[in-house]
Design an enzyme around this catalytic site. Structure first.
Site, short mmCIF file in Angstrom:
data_model
loop_
_atom_site.label_atom_id
_atom_site.label_comp_id
_atom_site.label_asym_id
_atom_site.label_seq_id
_atom_site.Cartn_x
_atom_site.Cartn_y
_atom_site.Cartn_z
N ARG A 1 15.27 -16.60 -6.22
CA ARG A 1 15.93 -15.55 -6.98
C ARG A 1 17.37 -15.93 -7.30
NH1 ARG A 1 14.56 -9.81 -4.16
NH2 ARG A 1 16.77 -9.49 -4.59
N ARG B 1 19.52 4.28 -2.53
CA ARG B 1 20.55 3.34 -2.09
C ARG B 1 21.94 3.93 -2.12
NH1 ARG B 1 17.84 -1.80 -3.23
NH2 ARG B 1 19.19 -3.56 -2.83
N ARG C 1 26.29 -8.54 -2.12
CA ARG C 1 25.23 -7.55 -1.87
C ARG C 1 25.43 -6.90 -0.50
NH1 ARG C 1 20.17 -11.13 -3.13
NH2 ARG C 1 18.95 -9.35 -2.40
N LYS D 1 12.47 -5.77 4.02
CA LYS D 1 11.85 -4.55 3.49
C LYS D 1 10.60 -4.89 2.67
CE LYS D 1 15.62 -3.29 1.26
NZ LYS D 1 16.48 -4.44 1.62
N ARG E 1 14.65 -17.86 0.90
CA ARG E 1 13.53 -17.11 0.32
C ARG E 1 13.00 -17.80 -0.94
NH1 ARG E 1 14.25 -10.91 -0.85
NH2 ARG E 1 16.20 -11.64 -1.73
P1 AP5 Z 1 12.44 -9.78 2.14
O1 AP5 Z 1 11.28 -9.07 2.74
O2 AP5 Z 1 12.30 -10.29 0.75
O3 AP5 Z 1 13.75 -8.87 2.31
P2 AP5 Z 1 14.22 -7.54 1.54
O4 AP5 Z 1 14.81 -6.64 2.56
O5 AP5 Z 1 13.10 -7.00 0.70
O6 AP5 Z 1 15.36 -8.20 0.67
P3 AP5 Z 1 15.78 -8.00 -0.85
O7 AP5 Z 1 16.74 -9.10 -1.15
O8 AP5 Z 1 14.59 -7.88 -1.76
O9 AP5 Z 1 16.48 -6.65 -0.76
P4 AP5 Z 1 17.59 -6.15 -1.62
O10 AP5 Z 1 17.57 -4.73 -1.17
O11 AP5 Z 1 18.89 -6.81 -1.58
O12 AP5 Z 1 17.11 -6.50 -3.11
P5 AP5 Z 1 16.30 -5.67 -4.19
O13 AP5 Z 1 15.29 -6.58 -4.77
O14 AP5 Z 1 15.88 -4.35 -3.66
O15 AP5 Z 1 12.85 -10.97 3.13
C1 AP5 Z 1 13.90 -11.88 2.77
C2 AP5 Z 1 13.52 -13.29 3.27
O16 AP5 Z 1 13.56 -13.29 4.71
C3 AP5 Z 1 12.10 -13.74 2.88
O17 AP5 Z 1 12.12 -15.10 2.59
C4 AP5 Z 1 11.26 -13.45 4.14
O18 AP5 Z 1 10.19 -14.36 4.27
C5 AP5 Z 1 12.29 -13.64 5.26
N1 AP5 Z 1 12.08 -12.71 6.37
C6 AP5 Z 1 11.67 -11.41 6.30
N2 AP5 Z 1 11.59 -10.86 7.53
C7 AP5 Z 1 11.99 -11.84 8.40
C8 AP5 Z 1 12.12 -11.90 9.83
N3 AP5 Z 1 11.83 -10.83 10.62
N4 AP5 Z 1 12.55 -13.06 10.38
C9 AP5 Z 1 12.83 -14.14 9.61
N5 AP5 Z 1 12.71 -14.17 8.26
C10 AP5 Z 1 12.30 -13.02 7.65
O19 AP5 Z 1 17.46 -5.36 -5.26
C11 AP5 Z 1 18.02 -6.38 -6.07
C12 AP5 Z 1 19.12 -5.79 -6.93
O20 AP5 Z 1 18.57 -4.75 -7.79
C13 AP5 Z 1 20.24 -5.08 -6.15
O21 AP5 Z 1 21.23 -6.00 -5.71
C14 AP5 Z 1 20.76 -4.10 -7.20
O22 AP5 Z 1 21.59 -4.73 -8.13
C15 AP5 Z 1 19.49 -3.66 -7.92
N6 AP5 Z 1 18.89 -2.47 -7.29
C16 AP5 Z 1 17.70 -2.40 -6.65
N7 AP5 Z 1 17.49 -1.15 -6.19
C17 AP5 Z 1 18.56 -0.41 -6.58
C18 AP5 Z 1 18.93 0.95 -6.36
N8 AP5 Z 1 18.15 1.81 -5.70
N9 AP5 Z 1 20.12 1.36 -6.87
C19 AP5 Z 1 20.92 0.52 -7.57
N10 AP5 Z 1 20.64 -0.79 -7.79
C20 AP5 Z 1 19.45 -1.25 -7.28
#
Ligand code: AP5
Length: 217
Positions: free
Chosen positions: A159, A87, A170, A13, A126
């Site tokens: 991270r 979410r 997660r 994402k 990552r």
């Molecule tokens: P990346 O693009 O970083 O993936 P992402 O989908 O953004 O993953 P996140 O871990 O950031 O998502 P998340 O939703 O778990 O965490 P968030 O920060 O929102 O890609 C990942 C890796 O893969 C990278 O190294 C990239 O290079 C590689 N990659 C990408 N595409 C690829 C491909 N096609 N092929 C191969 N490799 C690839 O949330 C963190 C925490 O915050 C949550 O756990 C929760 O506690 C809290 N939180 C956040 N939002 C909320 C909400 N709305 N409600 C409640 N709690 C929340």
């Protein structure tokens, strides 16, 4: 243009959002990035979010809805991409209510589909830049110099919530609480663009751009 990017943790994402906002001149509103900034700043919100984030659970809906509606209100009229929000169904309802009040609506929901088996390797490999937020991968998207940000900011970090144990929590949280958000939007006849994201990063980007253009978003 107003978009939501849905998908499991590690679906790409953040990676795809950065490319979408660059191409269309939008704001990138990532709930995870905003929470990490709040934690780094030591704010009350950051302190409240800490334990939920470290364990792989979700931060309470009321905190997230206020935080994200506030971020949306601060963006210019050029539009935005929501990354990681909503979410839960409660968050989706909160967003709908706020948009309705403002006479606005989401133009499309881009849903990145990746099987669980592909996720763990993405997350544990990552590496991110704590200064500019750029995201790399030790195999799939290597920085030019091992362990350093290409933009010259300094060393990359891993991270804390990218350990195998927290990633597994997660994913569980995603299936139990977030996957239903897609059904919420389907039942409201929203425009949903489903993208196979289990392929190389550039191919996913191409598919996203094509889908947005084909749908005339
Ligand atoms: P990346 O693009 O970083 O993936 P992402 O989908 O953004 O993953 P996140 O871990 O950031 O998502 P998340 O939703 O778990 O965490 P968030 O920060 O929102 O890609 C990942 C890796 O893969 C990278 O190294 C990239 O290079 C590689 N990659 C990408 N595409 C690829 C491909 N096609 N092929 C191969 N490799 C690839 O949330 C963190 C925490 O915050 C949550 O756990 C929760 O506690 C809290 N939180 C956040 N939002 C909320 C909400 N709305 N409600 C409640 N709690 C929340």
């Amino acid at each position: 243009m107003k978009l939501i990017l849905l998908g499991p943790p590690g679906a790409g994402k953040g990676t795809q959002c950065k490319r979408i906002v660059e191409r269309y001149g939008l704001a990138h509103l990532s709930s995870g990035d905003i929470l990490r900034s709040e934690r780094a700043a030591g704010s009350d919100l950051g302190k409240k979010a800490q334990s939920f984030m470290d364990s792989g659970g979700l931060v309470p809906d009321d905190l997230i809805i206020d935080m994200m509606i506030g971020a949306i209100r601060k963006t210019s009229s050029t539009g935005y991409v929501l990354d990681g929000f909503p979410r839960t169904i409660v968050q989706a309802e909160g967003l709908d209510a706020a948009l309705k009040k403002a006479g606005e609506q989401i133009d499309a929901i881009v849903c990145l589909q990746v099987p669980d088996e592909a996720i763990l390797g993405r997350m544990t490999g990552r590496r991110s830049c704590p200064q500019c937020g750029a995201v790399y991968h030790v195999v799939n998207l290597k920085p030019k110099k091992d362990g350093w940000c290409d933009k010259g900011c300094g060393p990359l970090v891993q991270r804390k919530d990218d350990t195998p144990e927290v990633v597994s929590n997660r994913l569980k949280t995603y299936h139990e609480q977030t996957a239903a958000v897609l059904g919420y939007y389907q039942s409201r006849q929203s425009r949903i663009l489903e993208i196979d994201a289990d392929r190389p990063i550039d191919s996913v980007t191409e598919a996203v751009f094509k889908a947005l253009e084909a749908a005339s978003v």
